[in-house]
Design an enzyme around this catalytic site. Structure first.
Site, PDB file in Angstrom:
ATOM      1  N   ASP A  72       0.830  -1.211   0.000  1.00 56.80           N
ATOM      2  CA  ASP A  72       0.000   0.000   0.000  1.00 56.80           C
ATOM      3  C   ASP A  72       0.863   1.261   0.000  1.00 56.80           C
ATOM      4  O   ASP A  72       1.965   1.263   0.547  1.00 56.80           O
ATOM      5  CB  ASP A  72      -0.882  -0.028   1.258  1.00 56.80           C
ATOM      6  CG  ASP A  72      -2.071   0.886   1.129  1.00 56.80           C
ATOM      7  OD1 ASP A  72      -2.303   1.433   0.024  1.00 56.80           O
ATOM      8  OD2 ASP A  72      -2.782   1.079   2.137  1.00 56.80           O
ATOM      9  N   ASN A 106       1.443   3.342  -2.902  1.00 58.55           N
ATOM     10  CA  ASN A 106       2.065   3.753  -4.173  1.00 58.55           C
ATOM     11  C   ASN A 106       1.611   5.159  -4.583  1.00 58.55           C
ATOM     12  O   ASN A 106       2.410   5.969  -5.050  1.00 58.55           O
ATOM     13  CB  ASN A 106       1.682   2.783  -5.295  1.00 58.55           C
ATOM     14  CG  ASN A 106       2.242   1.402  -5.085  1.00 58.55           C
ATOM     15  OD1 ASN A 106       3.076   1.195  -4.213  1.00 58.55           O
ATOM     16  ND2 ASN A 106       1.793   0.449  -5.882  1.00 58.55           N
ATOM     17  N   ARG A 160       0.323   9.264 -10.283  1.00 60.13           N
ATOM     18  CA  ARG A 160       0.172   8.037  -9.485  1.00 60.13           C
ATOM     19  C   ARG A 160       0.834   6.811 -10.126  1.00 60.13           C
ATOM     20  O   ARG A 160       1.346   5.938  -9.431  1.00 60.13           O
ATOM     21  CB  ARG A 160      -1.325   7.742  -9.271  1.00 60.13           C
ATOM     22  CG  ARG A 160      -1.995   8.683  -8.286  1.00 60.13           C
ATOM     23  CD  ARG A 160      -3.478   8.319  -8.146  1.00 60.13           C
ATOM     24  NE  ARG A 160      -3.667   6.991  -7.598  1.00 60.13           N
ATOM     25  CZ  ARG A 160      -3.680   6.708  -6.299  1.00 60.13           C
ATOM     26  NH1 ARG A 160      -3.528   7.679  -5.419  1.00 60.13           N
ATOM     27  NH2 ARG A 160      -3.870   5.477  -5.883  1.00 60.13           N
ATOM     28  N   ASN A 170     -10.930  -2.187  -6.406  1.00 60.30           N
ATOM     29  CA  ASN A 170     -10.021  -1.290  -7.148  1.00 60.30           C
ATOM     30  C   ASN A 170     -10.552  -0.909  -8.537  1.00 60.30           C
ATOM     31  O   ASN A 170     -10.080   0.057  -9.143  1.00 60.30           O
ATOM     32  CB  ASN A 170      -8.618  -1.892  -7.280  1.00 60.30           C
ATOM     33  CG  ASN A 170      -7.851  -1.914  -5.971  1.00 60.30           C
ATOM     34  OD1 ASN A 170      -7.058  -2.809  -5.709  1.00 60.30           O
ATOM     35  ND2 ASN A 170      -8.068  -0.916  -5.116  1.00 60.30           N
ATOM     36  N   ARG A 212      -5.481  -1.968   8.571  1.00 60.29           N
ATOM     37  CA  ARG A 212      -6.737  -2.715   8.392  1.00 60.29           C
ATOM     38  C   ARG A 212      -6.519  -3.818   7.357  1.00 60.29           C
ATOM     39  O   ARG A 212      -5.501  -3.837   6.667  1.00 60.29           O
ATOM     40  CB  ARG A 212      -7.879  -1.783   7.976  1.00 60.29           C
ATOM     41  CG  ARG A 212      -7.517  -0.767   6.943  1.00 60.29           C
ATOM     42  CD  ARG A 212      -8.698   0.094   6.506  1.00 60.29           C
ATOM     43  NE  ARG A 212      -8.242   0.870   5.373  1.00 60.29           N
ATOM     44  CZ  ARG A 212      -7.916   2.160   5.428  1.00 60.29           C
ATOM     45  NH1 ARG A 212      -8.062   2.839   6.541  1.00 60.29           N
ATOM     46  NH2 ARG A 212      -7.475   2.782   4.354  1.00 60.29           N
ATOM     47  N   SER A 219      -8.761  -4.568   4.853  1.00 59.56           N
ATOM     48  CA  SER A 219      -9.269  -4.140   3.544  1.00 59.56           C
ATOM     49  C   SER A 219      -9.699  -5.300   2.644  1.00 59.56           C
ATOM     50  O   SER A 219      -9.333  -5.344   1.457  1.00 59.56           O
ATOM     51  CB  SER A 219      -8.235  -3.276   2.819  1.00 59.56           C
ATOM     52  OG  SER A 219      -8.009  -2.088   3.514  1.00 59.56           O
TER      53      SER A 219
END
Ligand code: FPP
Length: 242
Positions: free
Chosen positions: A13, A15, A26, A61, A187, A189
């Site tokens: 996580d 990025n 991004r 996603n 978490r 997720s």
């Protein structure tokens, strides 16, 4: 003391935030994240990890901006065509878990080819959770079990924990010993909801593109310091090791 985890799971996580910090788009972070992943696959194998599972793309996603989703799909496709041969050379065995529906035919074909090519390898299992969610996995296991009960293949009284595990997409793998999540989030997720029941969790504030072997060693040192009791008390665990 525990040795290296037999099964390591990672939520890669941060990025996007890593890119933002550098005032870059991004996709920069995703590309850097893939480069880090390649190093960590090698480092994990060297440290005796037998199963490495990474959360590459969650079902949720798909809700990201379409440009980012398209970039990620291209990145996965190009990684498969460029990097699978090297994994194969290193004896790594590739697996994909997740919902195959909704994955573009080209990508699906590359995934299947990679699994077939590496199927007989004896090295570390590298498991990519792609179009995956923990709830989806439990749901598909429930459907498969219900089907068997309805057809008479399985008695209702035989629907137990072992049967549920055996119908998850991870049926052929042991549960993860250690979960690493980067970027400071703490978490699950919707990752391996059932399978993480007794895993140790290691959280680091580092973004995934900054994760490295030194941080992996910190995670392993943390894991080695944990007493895994699986519901029992310390004395019972100690007497087992005496
Ligand atoms: C999470 O960071 C990362 C992803 C959703 C994609 C991870 C994919 C890779 C590292 C490439 C892996 C490739 C293969 C072939 C397995 P984020 O975008 O959620 O970061 P943020 O929370 O800072 O926005």
């Amino acid at each position: 003391m525990n040795s290296s985890p037999q099964h390591l799971a990672i939520v890669m996580d941060g990025n996007g935030r890593w890119s933002k910090h550098q005032a870059k788009p991004r996709h920069f972070g995703h590309k850097a994240g893939l480069d880090v992943l390649k190093k960590i696959i090698e480092a994990a194998a060297q440290r005796g990890v037998r199963y490495l599972t990474v959360f590459a793309f969650g079902i949720e996603n798909w809700l990201r901006p379409s440009t980012e989703v398209s970039y990620l799909m291209e990145l996965f496709l190009s990684a498969l065509s460029r990097d699978v041969a090297k994994l194969h050379e290193h004896g790594i065995r590739l697996h994909f878990i997740g919902d195959k529906k909704g994955i573009h035919a080209d990508l699906l074909q590359s995934m299947q080819k990679a699994e077939e090519l590496t199927a007989a390898n004896q090295g570390m299992h590298f498991i990519v959770a792609f179009n995956y969610s923990g709830r989806w996995d439990i749901q598909q296991a429930c459907q498969a079990l219900t089907q068997k009960v309805l057809s008479g293949e399985l008695a209702l009284s035989d629907v137990n924990e072992a049967q549920i595990s055996a119908h998850l997409s991870t049926a052929q793998f042991p549960d993860p010993d250690l979960l690493i999540r980067t970027s400071g989030e703490q978490r699950i997720s919707n990752f391996l909801l059932w399978q993480l029941s007794y895993s140790e969790f290691y959280f680091t504030p580092k973004y995934w593109p900054d994760f490295d072997e030194a941080e992996l060693d910190c995670a392993f040192a943390f894991y080695q310091s944990r007493e895994r009791r699986f519901g029992q008390i310390s004395e019972q665990i100690e007497s087992k090791h005496a």
